[in-house]
Every structure is written in C-alpha cells, then in structure tokens.
Design a protein around this motif. Structure first.
Motif, PDB file in Angstrom:
ATOM      1  N   VAL A 140       0.836  -1.204   0.000  1.00  0.00           N
ATOM      2  CA  VAL A 140       0.000   0.000   0.000  1.00  0.00           C
ATOM      3  C   VAL A 140       0.864   1.246   0.000  1.00  0.00           C
ATOM      4  CG1 VAL A 140      -1.554   1.373   1.419  1.00  0.00           C
ATOM      5  CG2 VAL A 140      -1.993  -1.033   1.083  1.00  0.00           C
ATOM      6  N   ARG A 141       1.897   1.243   0.816  1.00  0.00           N
ATOM      7  CA  ARG A 141       2.733   2.446   0.891  1.00  0.00           C
ATOM      8  C   ARG A 141       3.454   2.713  -0.422  1.00  0.00           C
ATOM      9  NH1 ARG A 141       3.393   5.084   5.801  1.00  0.00           N
ATOM     10  NH2 ARG A 141       2.177   4.089   7.443  1.00  0.00           N
ATOM     11  N   ALA A 142       3.795   1.647  -1.159  1.00  0.00           N
ATOM     12  CA  ALA A 142       4.515   1.838  -2.420  1.00  0.00           C
ATOM     13  C   ALA A 142       3.578   2.022  -3.612  1.00  0.00           C
ATOM     14  CB  ALA A 142       5.425   0.642  -2.678  1.00  0.00           C
ATOM     15  N   LYS A 143       2.436   1.319  -3.607  1.00  0.00           N
ATOM     16  CA  LYS A 143       1.641   1.263  -4.839  1.00  0.00           C
ATOM     17  C   LYS A 143       0.185   1.683  -4.686  1.00  0.00           C
ATOM     18  CE  LYS A 143       4.635  -1.461  -7.327  1.00  0.00           C
ATOM     19  NZ  LYS A 143       4.978  -1.407  -8.715  1.00  0.00           N
ATOM     20  N   GLY A 144      -0.295   1.753  -3.460  1.00  0.00           N
ATOM     21  CA  GLY A 144      -1.742   1.912  -3.312  1.00  0.00           C
ATOM     22  C   GLY A 144      -2.153   3.144  -2.554  1.00  0.00           C
ATOM     23  N   CYS A 145      -3.325   3.043  -1.973  1.00  0.00           N
ATOM     24  CA  CYS A 145      -3.911   4.166  -1.265  1.00  0.00           C
ATOM     25  C   CYS A 145      -4.783   3.604  -0.144  1.00  0.00           C
ATOM     26  CB  CYS A 145      -4.757   4.955  -2.247  1.00  0.00           C
ATOM     27  SG  CYS A 145      -5.793   6.164  -1.440  1.00  0.00           S
ATOM     28  N   ALA A 146      -4.606   4.113   1.062  1.00  0.00           N
ATOM     29  CA  ALA A 146      -5.380   3.572   2.193  1.00  0.00           C
ATOM     30  C   ALA A 146      -6.415   4.577   2.678  1.00  0.00           C
ATOM     31  CB  ALA A 146      -4.425   3.196   3.312  1.00  0.00           C
ATOM     32  N   LYS A 147      -6.709   5.573   1.826  1.00  0.00           N
ATOM     33  CA  LYS A 147      -7.601   6.668   2.225  1.00  0.00           C
ATOM     34  C   LYS A 147      -8.937   6.154   2.778  1.00  0.00           C
ATOM     35  CE  LYS A 147      -9.741  10.258  -0.350  1.00  0.00           C
ATOM     36  NZ  LYS A 147     -10.602   9.567  -1.235  1.00  0.00           N
ATOM     37  N   ASN A 148      -9.545   5.238   2.064  1.00  0.00           N
ATOM     38  CA  ASN A 148     -10.862   4.748   2.484  1.00  0.00           C
ATOM     39  C   ASN A 148     -10.800   3.926   3.768  1.00  0.00           C
ATOM     40  OD1 ASN A 148     -12.211   5.942   0.355  1.00  0.00           O
ATOM     41  ND2 ASN A 148     -11.757   4.240  -1.023  1.00  0.00           N
ATOM     42  N   ALA A 149      -9.734   3.164   3.924  1.00  0.00           N
ATOM     43  CA  ALA A 149      -9.591   2.358   5.149  1.00  0.00           C
ATOM     44  C   ALA A 149      -9.424   3.279   6.357  1.00  0.00           C
ATOM     45  CB  ALA A 149      -8.389   1.427   5.011  1.00  0.00           C
ATOM     46  N   VAL A 150      -8.623   4.336   6.174  1.00  0.00           N
ATOM     47  CA  VAL A 150      -8.410   5.317   7.251  1.00  0.00           C
ATOM     48  C   VAL A 150      -9.737   6.002   7.588  1.00  0.00           C
ATOM     49  CG1 VAL A 150      -7.260   7.519   7.788  1.00  0.00           C
ATOM     50  CG2 VAL A 150      -5.964   5.654   6.725  1.00  0.00           C
ATOM     51  N   GLU A 151     -10.476   6.371   6.555  1.00  0.00           N
ATOM     52  CA  GLU A 151     -11.764   7.039   6.749  1.00  0.00           C
ATOM     53  C   GLU A 151     -12.738   6.133   7.520  1.00  0.00           C
ATOM     54  OE1 GLU A 151     -13.596   8.357   3.090  1.00  0.00           O
ATOM     55  OE2 GLU A 151     -15.503   8.648   4.127  1.00  0.00           O
ATOM     56  N   LEU A 152     -12.742   4.861   7.159  1.00  0.00           N
ATOM     57  CA  LEU A 152     -13.671   3.930   7.820  1.00  0.00           C
ATOM     58  C   LEU A 152     -13.348   3.804   9.318  1.00  0.00           C
ATOM     59  CD1 LEU A 152     -16.037   1.949   7.234  1.00  0.00           C
ATOM     60  CD2 LEU A 152     -14.319   0.142   7.074  1.00  0.00           C
ATOM     61  N   GLY A 157     -14.826   5.704  15.068  1.00  0.00           N
ATOM     62  CA  GLY A 157     -14.325   6.291  16.313  1.00  0.00           C
ATOM     63  C   GLY A 157     -13.079   5.608  16.850  1.00  0.00           C
ATOM     64  N   VAL A 158     -12.378   4.861  15.994  1.00  0.00           N
ATOM     65  CA  VAL A 158     -11.161   4.164  16.439  1.00  0.00           C
ATOM     66  C   VAL A 158     -10.011   5.166  16.520  1.00  0.00           C
ATOM     67  CG1 VAL A 158      -9.527   2.311  15.898  1.00  0.00           C
ATOM     68  CG2 VAL A 158     -11.943   2.057  15.282  1.00  0.00           C
ATOM     69  N   LYS A 159      -9.292   5.136  17.629  1.00  0.00           N
ATOM     70  CA  LYS A 159      -8.091   5.981  17.757  1.00  0.00           C
ATOM     71  C   LYS A 159      -6.894   5.123  17.358  1.00  0.00           C
ATOM     72  CE  LYS A 159      -9.897   9.644  19.988  1.00  0.00           C
ATOM     73  NZ  LYS A 159     -11.043   9.642  19.077  1.00  0.00           N
ATOM     74  N   PHE A 160      -6.137   5.589  16.400  1.00  0.00           N
ATOM     75  CA  PHE A 160      -5.010   4.767  15.938  1.00  0.00           C
ATOM     76  C   PHE A 160      -3.866   5.640  15.439  1.00  0.00           C
ATOM     77  CE2 PHE A 160      -5.798   5.443  11.399  1.00  0.00           C
ATOM     78  CZ  PHE A 160      -7.146   5.799  11.387  1.00  0.00           C
ATOM     79  N   ALA A 161      -2.692   5.040  15.441  1.00  0.00           N
ATOM     80  CA  ALA A 161      -1.509   5.724  14.906  1.00  0.00           C
ATOM     81  C   ALA A 161      -1.235   5.224  13.495  1.00  0.00           C
ATOM     82  CB  ALA A 161      -0.306   5.438  15.789  1.00  0.00           C
ATOM     83  N   LEU A 162      -0.758   6.146  12.659  1.00  0.00           N
ATOM     84  CA  LEU A 162      -0.242   5.778  11.332  1.00  0.00           C
ATOM     85  C   LEU A 162       1.194   6.256  11.314  1.00  0.00           C
ATOM     86  CD1 LEU A 162      -2.836   6.788   8.572  1.00  0.00           C
ATOM     87  CD2 LEU A 162      -1.895   4.521   8.976  1.00  0.00           C
ATOM     88  N   LEU A 163       2.117   5.362  11.077  1.00  0.00           N
ATOM     89  CA  LEU A 163       3.516   5.701  11.299  1.00  0.00           C
ATOM     90  C   LEU A 163       4.147   6.458  10.127  1.00  0.00           C
ATOM     91  CD1 LEU A 163       4.705   2.377  12.943  1.00  0.00           C
ATOM     92  CD2 LEU A 163       3.796   4.428  14.031  1.00  0.00           C
ATOM     93  N   LYS A 164       4.969   7.451  10.497  1.00  0.00           N
ATOM     94  CA  LYS A 164       5.708   8.205   9.481  1.00  0.00           C
ATOM     95  C   LYS A 164       6.746   7.288   8.830  1.00  0.00           C
ATOM     96  CE  LYS A 164       8.489  12.422   9.219  1.00  0.00           C
ATOM     97  NZ  LYS A 164       9.883  12.186   9.567  1.00  0.00           N
ATOM     98  N   ASP A 165       7.458   6.560   9.692  1.00  0.00           N
ATOM     99  CA  ASP A 165       8.474   5.629   9.186  1.00  0.00           C
ATOM    100  C   ASP A 165       8.067   4.211   9.548  1.00  0.00           C
ATOM    101  OD1 ASP A 165      10.340   7.534   8.066  1.00  0.00           O
ATOM    102  OD2 ASP A 165      10.673   8.163  10.143  1.00  0.00           O
ATOM    103  N   GLU A 166       7.082   3.705   8.833  1.00  0.00           N
ATOM    104  CA  GLU A 166       6.614   2.354   9.140  1.00  0.00           C
ATOM    105  C   GLU A 166       7.712   1.349   8.793  1.00  0.00           C
ATOM    106  OE1 GLU A 166       2.376   0.946   8.270  1.00  0.00           O
ATOM    107  OE2 GLU A 166       3.555  -0.142   6.785  1.00  0.00           O
ATOM    108  N   PRO A 167       8.038   0.441   9.717  1.00  0.00           N
ATOM    109  CA  PRO A 167       9.089  -0.535   9.380  1.00  0.00           C
ATOM    110  C   PRO A 167       8.555  -1.577   8.401  1.00  0.00           C
ATOM    111  CG  PRO A 167       8.135  -1.036  11.526  1.00  0.00           C
ATOM    112  CD  PRO A 167       7.496   0.239  11.061  1.00  0.00           C
ATOM    113  N   ASN A 168       9.463  -2.273   7.760  1.00  0.00           N
ATOM    114  CA  ASN A 168       9.059  -3.354   6.862  1.00  0.00           C
ATOM    115  C   ASN A 168       8.816  -4.603   7.719  1.00  0.00           C
ATOM    116  OD1 ASN A 168       9.543  -5.703   4.945  1.00  0.00           O
ATOM    117  ND2 ASN A 168       9.576  -3.977   3.538  1.00  0.00           N
ATOM    118  N   SER A 169       7.716  -5.307   7.455  1.00  0.00           N
ATOM    119  CA  SER A 169       7.370  -6.466   8.302  1.00  0.00           C
ATOM    120  C   SER A 169       8.270  -7.669   8.066  1.00  0.00           C
ATOM    121  CB  SER A 169       5.925  -6.895   8.042  1.00  0.00           C
ATOM    122  OG  SER A 169       5.835  -7.541   6.769  1.00  0.00           O
TER     123      SER A 169
END
Ligand code: SF4
Ligand code: SF4
Length: 356
Positions: A140-152, A157-169
């Motif tokens: 997603v970070r390289a090729k896609g878009c997570a806009k809708n997932a974030v919006e959902l 009302g979920v509180k969550f972090a989205l990382l600036k420097d997300e590590p590779n799994s």
C-alpha cells in the motif's frame, strides 16, 4: 545446494505426482508443465542428488511459484511444495545465485524500505498518540492508497496511529529469500519499532501472516495483539461501532490465500458482506481460493500476473458475480487493472463505506 531431510522427502513425494496441477494459478496462467509443483520437484530432486547443477533456469522456476499454498491445500497426502520452494530460494541466496531481478528488489528494500524502489507516498497521513497502530504495509505504501480504510476507522471512532516511518514487516524478504538471517533481522527491527503498541491492525494480509506465523516460529516477540483489518472491521460492525444498512447488492468475496489458508480466517469477510448485502460465492472460495494477483511477482512476471487476474475474473463471471470484494491490496490492484466491463472490484472498506 543442500536441502534439509524434510524438504528432500517432500521433493521425492511430489516429483512423480500430477494430482494438484489444475489448482496452480501460475500453471493455469502459463499452461506450462514447468509451473506445476511436480515439475519443480523433479528439477530440484536432481539438484538435491547432485545429478545436475542448480542452474539459472531451475532458479527462475523456483521464483515462478507464488507460494499461495493451493497445491498444499489440495494435497490429500499432506506434502508441501511451499516448504521446499522456500528452501530452494534460501539455497540460491546462500549460494550467491539469486537472479538479477531478485537482487534488484533486495537492493530497493535496503535503500527505500520497499522492494519496488518507491519513494515515500505523500498521500498517506501521519497520525500519532495511540496504543493501536494501523500497519499499512509495503504494497500500500509503495503502490496503493489507504484513504478509504483510514476514513472507515475514523468513522467508527477508532483511535489509531499511522507511522511516518513504518518498518518493513519482513514479508517480502520471507517471500524472496525465506528464512535467512537477514529476513529475521528485518522482522526483529519491525518488532522493536512496534514494541510500544498494544494492538496492531494489519491492513495487508501479508503482514498479518508473517507477524502471526513466522515471527512466532522464529521466536520474534511482538508485545502487541495482531489483528487483520478484515477481522477488525467485522468486530466494529458486530459491536455497533459501525452501523451499516443492508443493501440488495450481490457481493462476492475474493478470499486472500494468506488469510484463508495460512491464517485460516474465512468468516470475517462473509460477516461484513452479509451485513452490507447478499454474499454470493464464486468458484473456488474459502480455503480453496485461487490467487488473484501478486505485486512482487508482477515486478518480474507481469504478463503471467495479468493472466492470473484475468483467470480469476473468469471464475467470478462463471458464477454471475458482479462485484468482487478483496481483502488484499495486491489482489485489489491486480483485479482493478484487469477489470472487465460490467463487473467491478472494491475493497472491504469501500463495500462498508457504501452502506453507512
Ligand atoms: S503437493 Fe501433493 S498433489 Fe501436489 S504434486 Fe505434491 S504430492 Fe502431488
Ligand atoms: S504454491 Fe501456489 S503457485 Fe506454487 S506450485 Fe503451489 S499452487 Fe502453484
């Protein structure tokens, strides 16, 4: 190259067997005998006996497998081509025989943090201060878009972090070179970076799969609870945090092999879609699902991957499906790129957002 005793047994058992050839998404796309589990085992059995060299052609053949586990699922005698294929990739790495296209992706990973060599996606926001992290993953970070997932998640009302420097799994390293020390180091780095969180919601089934399976197998500790995005959204609907209105739309799940087979997670997408409309299955579903696309393989086998996605559309069309719903960003992007007229592919979050 050297194979473990276990892999040798699996290779010997598969090399004269034809039983699972019909289930391979790659073999079905190419129509080539070399893409069956049997043919791969036959070549590797000769390498294991030192009867032939571990040549470039045999190594290429090892990278023509998506590790989707369709053959493993179909095998009534319990043999596992994924096991020896991953070991053969590790062997190529240890022997210094990785193909140039694999070396390039590993270099990209080192330099950019993703195998595609993509720069940081400016459209992905950074959110902080939460005990829950929404882990988007490399695809997603390289090729896609997570806009809708974030919006959902925000709407629920979920509180969550989205990382600036997300590590590779470590999924892509595990896919490309298997259980190498370098793969483990990438996974340990990820576990360390996520150590401050209590919950990890994995958007991409690939990340959930390695965190829940390989990390455990290799003794890499994650303090946090790992949940898949699909399971998390199903819970949000069940708890009433997301109030969906049922439509009369027919929705067809595309089970990700990583969820359905590796993690045995089949029900959540059906719970979500039955709340949003009518669930209509396509040919080969649940644990018997067929891969619809793989972005890493698309880097070196684009024509084959296109055909894999087209074949999956055929499966959907044959069951009169009109809207296919994906769980995996790779399958979404590959199906979207090959979408036939009169049919559509949507993500789980798009299906839910349309019913709020
Ligand atoms: S995985 Fe099972 S069915 Fe497939 S080739 Fe091997 S032994 Fe035969
Ligand atoms: S793991 Fe998937 S791609 Fe590889 S041989 Fe088995 S069915 Fe084919």
């Amino acid at each position: 190259m050297q194979f473990s005793q276990k892999s040798r047994e699996h290779i010997e058992s598969c090399r004269f067997c034809w039983m699972c050839h019909h289930i391979c998404p790659i073999g079905n796309a190419t129509g080539l005998e070399r893409n069956t589990a049997r043919a791969r085992a036959l070549g590797l059995s000769l390498v294991a006996r030192d009867a032939i060299e571990y040549t470039d052609d045999i190594i290429d053949n090892v990278y023509e497998c998506s590790l989707c586990g369709g053959c493993v699922q179909d095998c009534t005698t319990g043999w596992d081509p994924v096991l020896f294929t991953k070991e053969a990739r590790l062997g190529a790495a240890l022997d210094g025989k990785l193909p140039a296209y694999v070396q390039k992706m590993l270099q990209n990973l080192q330099e950019k943090g993703n195998v595609y060599g993509a720069d940081k996606n400016p459209n992905i926001p950074v959110l902080e201060d939460s005990e829950t992290v929404f882990f988007l993953g490399e695809d997603v970070r390289a090729k896609g878009c997570a806009k809708n997932a974030v919006e959902l998640l925000k709407k629920a009302g979920v509180k969550f972090a989205l990382l600036k420097d997300e590590p590779n799994s470590g999924y892509s390293m595990d896919f490309l070179v298997g259980a190498a020390a370098e793969t483990k180091a990438v996974m340990e780095n990820c576990a360390k970076a996520l150590s401050g969180y209590k919950k990890i919601i994995c958007y991409d089934p690939a990340d959930a799969k390695v965190m829940l399976r390989e990390y455990k197998e290799w003794g890499i500790e994650l303090n946090a609870e790992v949940v898949t995005f699909t399971a998390f959204v199903a819970e949000l609907i069940q708890s009433g945090a997301l109030k969906v209105k049922k439509s009369d739309k027919k929705l067809t799940p595309q089970d990700s092999p990583l969820l359905a087979r590796d993690l045995e997670e089949i029900q959540p997408i059906r719970d979500i879609l039955s709340a949003c409309g009518e669930v209509s299955e396509m040919l080969l579903f649940g644990k018997d699902t067929m891969l619809a696309g793989h972005l890493i393989m698309n880097e070196y086998l684009p024509a084959v991957m296109k055909k894999v996605a087209e074949n999956r559309w055929e499966n959907a069309k044959n069951m009169d499906a009109t809207t296919v719903v994906t769980e995996s960003p790779a399958e979404y992007l590959m199906l979207k790129a090959t979408q036939p007229e009169g049919m559509e592919v949507v993500t789980v979050e798009e299906a839910v957002l349309a019913c709020l």
